[in-house]
Design a protein around this motif. Structure first.
Motif, PDB file in Angstrom:
ATOM      1  N   UNK A 224       0.850  -1.197   0.000  1.00 63.29           N
ATOM      2  CA  UNK A 224       0.000   0.000   0.000  1.00 63.29           C
ATOM      3  C   UNK A 224       0.886   1.248   0.000  1.00 63.29           C
ATOM      4  N   UNK A 225       1.931   1.227   0.812  1.00 64.37           N
ATOM      5  CA  UNK A 225       2.852   2.361   0.883  1.00 64.37           C
ATOM      6  C   UNK A 225       3.582   2.538  -0.448  1.00 64.37           C
ATOM      7  N   UNK A 226       4.070   1.448  -1.001  1.00 70.48           N
ATOM      8  CA  UNK A 226       4.812   1.499  -2.271  1.00 70.48           C
ATOM      9  C   UNK A 226       3.949   2.056  -3.400  1.00 70.48           C
ATOM     10  N   UNK A 227       2.687   1.712  -3.429  1.00 68.59           N
ATOM     11  CA  UNK A 227       1.796   2.113  -4.518  1.00 68.59           C
ATOM     12  C   UNK A 227       1.074   3.435  -4.266  1.00 68.59           C
ATOM     13  N   UNK A 228       1.300   4.010  -3.106  1.00 71.41           N
ATOM     14  CA  UNK A 228       0.619   5.253  -2.748  1.00 71.41           C
ATOM     15  C   UNK A 228       1.033   6.407  -3.656  1.00 71.41           C
ATOM     16  N   UNK A 229       0.113   7.328  -3.879  1.00 68.08           N
ATOM     17  CA  UNK A 229       0.390   8.535  -4.660  1.00 68.08           C
ATOM     18  C   UNK A 229       0.874   9.691  -3.788  1.00 68.08           C
ATOM     19  N   UNK A 230       0.872   9.495  -2.476  1.00 68.98           N
ATOM     20  CA  UNK A 230       1.276  10.571  -1.564  1.00 68.98           C
ATOM     21  C   UNK A 230       2.785  10.812  -1.645  1.00 68.98           C
ATOM     22  N   UNK A 231       3.171  12.053  -1.668  1.00 69.10           N
ATOM     23  CA  UNK A 231       4.584  12.409  -1.739  1.00 69.10           C
ATOM     24  C   UNK A 231       5.386  11.899  -0.550  1.00 69.10           C
ATOM     25  N   UNK A 232       4.777  11.944   0.628  1.00 69.10           N
ATOM     26  CA  UNK A 232       5.486  11.468   1.816  1.00 69.10           C
ATOM     27  C   UNK A 232       5.746   9.965   1.751  1.00 69.10           C
ATOM     28  N   UNK A 233       4.797   9.220   1.194  1.00 68.40           N
ATOM     29  CA  UNK A 233       4.998   7.779   1.040  1.00 68.40           C
ATOM     30  C   UNK A 233       6.076   7.479   0.007  1.00 68.40           C
ATOM     31  N   UNK A 234       6.101   8.261  -1.062  1.00 63.80           N
ATOM     32  CA  UNK A 234       7.131   8.069  -2.090  1.00 63.80           C
ATOM     33  C   UNK A 234       8.520   8.337  -1.510  1.00 63.80           C
ATOM     34  N   UNK A 235       8.631   9.406  -0.740  1.00 68.09           N
ATOM     35  CA  UNK A 235       9.915   9.746  -0.107  1.00 68.09           C
ATOM     36  C   UNK A 235      10.330   8.640   0.872  1.00 68.09           C
ATOM     37  N   UNK A 236       9.374   8.173   1.673  1.00 72.80           N
ATOM     38  CA  UNK A 236       9.662   7.099   2.615  1.00 72.80           C
ATOM     39  C   UNK A 236      10.094   5.839   1.866  1.00 72.80           C
ATOM     40  N   UNK A 237       9.404   5.499   0.781  1.00 70.90           N
ATOM     41  CA  UNK A 237       9.703   4.263   0.058  1.00 70.90           C
ATOM     42  C   UNK A 237      11.123   4.280  -0.504  1.00 70.90           C
ATOM     43  N   UNK A 238      11.560   5.427  -1.008  1.00 72.69           N
ATOM     44  CA  UNK A 238      12.938   5.547  -1.507  1.00 72.69           C
ATOM     45  C   UNK A 238      13.934   5.310  -0.378  1.00 72.69           C
ATOM     46  N   UNK A 239      13.646   5.872   0.781  1.00 74.85           N
ATOM     47  CA  UNK A 239      14.520   5.681   1.938  1.00 74.85           C
ATOM     48  C   UNK A 239      14.489   4.223   2.400  1.00 74.85           C
ATOM     49  N   UNK A 240      13.314   3.619   2.356  1.00 72.97           N
ATOM     50  CA  UNK A 240      13.157   2.219   2.755  1.00 72.97           C
ATOM     51  C   UNK A 240      13.943   1.297   1.826  1.00 72.97           C
ATOM     52  N   UNK A 241      13.957   1.589   0.528  1.00 73.58           N
ATOM     53  CA  UNK A 241      14.721   0.793  -0.420  1.00 73.58           C
ATOM     54  C   UNK A 241      16.219   0.877  -0.115  1.00 73.58           C
ATOM     55  N   UNK A 242      16.705   2.071   0.217  1.00 74.21           N
ATOM     56  CA  UNK A 242      18.112   2.224   0.605  1.00 74.21           C
ATOM     57  C   UNK A 242      18.400   1.423   1.868  1.00 74.21           C
ATOM     58  N   UNK A 243      17.481   1.496   2.812  1.00 75.91           N
ATOM     59  CA  UNK A 243      17.605   0.731   4.053  1.00 75.91           C
ATOM     60  C   UNK A 243      17.719  -0.762   3.740  1.00 75.91           C
ATOM     61  N   UNK A 244      16.860  -1.263   2.881  1.00 72.68           N
ATOM     62  CA  UNK A 244      16.887  -2.674   2.505  1.00 72.68           C
ATOM     63  C   UNK A 244      18.198  -3.077   1.847  1.00 72.68           C
ATOM     64  N   UNK A 245      18.730  -2.194   1.030  1.00 76.03           N
ATOM     65  CA  UNK A 245      20.008  -2.470   0.371  1.00 76.03           C
ATOM     66  C   UNK A 245      21.132  -2.574   1.401  1.00 76.03           C
TER      67      UNK A 245
END
Length: 103
Positions: A74-95
Motif C-alpha cells: 500500500x505504501x509502495x503504490x501510494x500517490x502521496x509524496x510522503x509515502x514516495x519519499x519514505x519508500x525511496x529511503x526504505x529501499x536504501x535501508x533494505x540495500x
C-alpha cells in the motif's frame, strides 16, 4: 556512503544498554514474524541498520510491515509524496541490510 557507514558503526557500538536488552521495534517484529531465517543476530543487525538510517517513526512503520506485509505494498503504490519519499529511503535501508546483515 561513508557517512552511512560511520553512522552504522556508531549506532552499533554505542547503542544504549537499555536498548541492547529491550530490542527495538523492528528487532521485536522480526523475531515475532516467525520466519525460519529470522535469527536473533539477523534481527539485531536489521535493528542496528534501522537506528542508523531511519527515524523512530519510520522504524515503527517498518516494524508493522513484518506483521502486515500488505501495508508495505500500500505504501509502495501510494500517490502521496510522503509515502514516495519514505519508500525511496526504505529501499536504501533494505540495500544496506542486504550488504551488512546477510553475509
Amino acid at each position: 556512503m561513508k557517512r552511512l557507514l560511520l553512522a552504522f558503526a556508531f549506532a552499533s557500538t554505542l547503542m544504549p544498554a537499555q536498548a541492547a536488552f529491550a530490542g527495538g521495534s523492528i528487532e521485536r517484529a522480526c523475531l515475532r514474524a516467525d520466519r525460519p531465517n529470522a535469527t536473533r543476530s539477523l534481527c539485531n543487525c536489521i535493528q542496528n541498520v534501522a537506528e542508523a538510517m531511519l527515524t523512530n517513526s519510520e522504524q515503527s512503520k517498518v516494524a508493522k510491515f513484518f506483521s502486515e506485509p500488505h501495508r508495505s505494498q500500500v505504501t509502495r503504490q501510494s500517490d502521496r509524496g510522503t509515502d514516495e519519499k519514505f519508500w525511496k529511503k526504505y529501499k536504501k535501508f533494505g540495500k544496506v541490510v542486504g550488504q551488512y546483515c546477510t553475509r
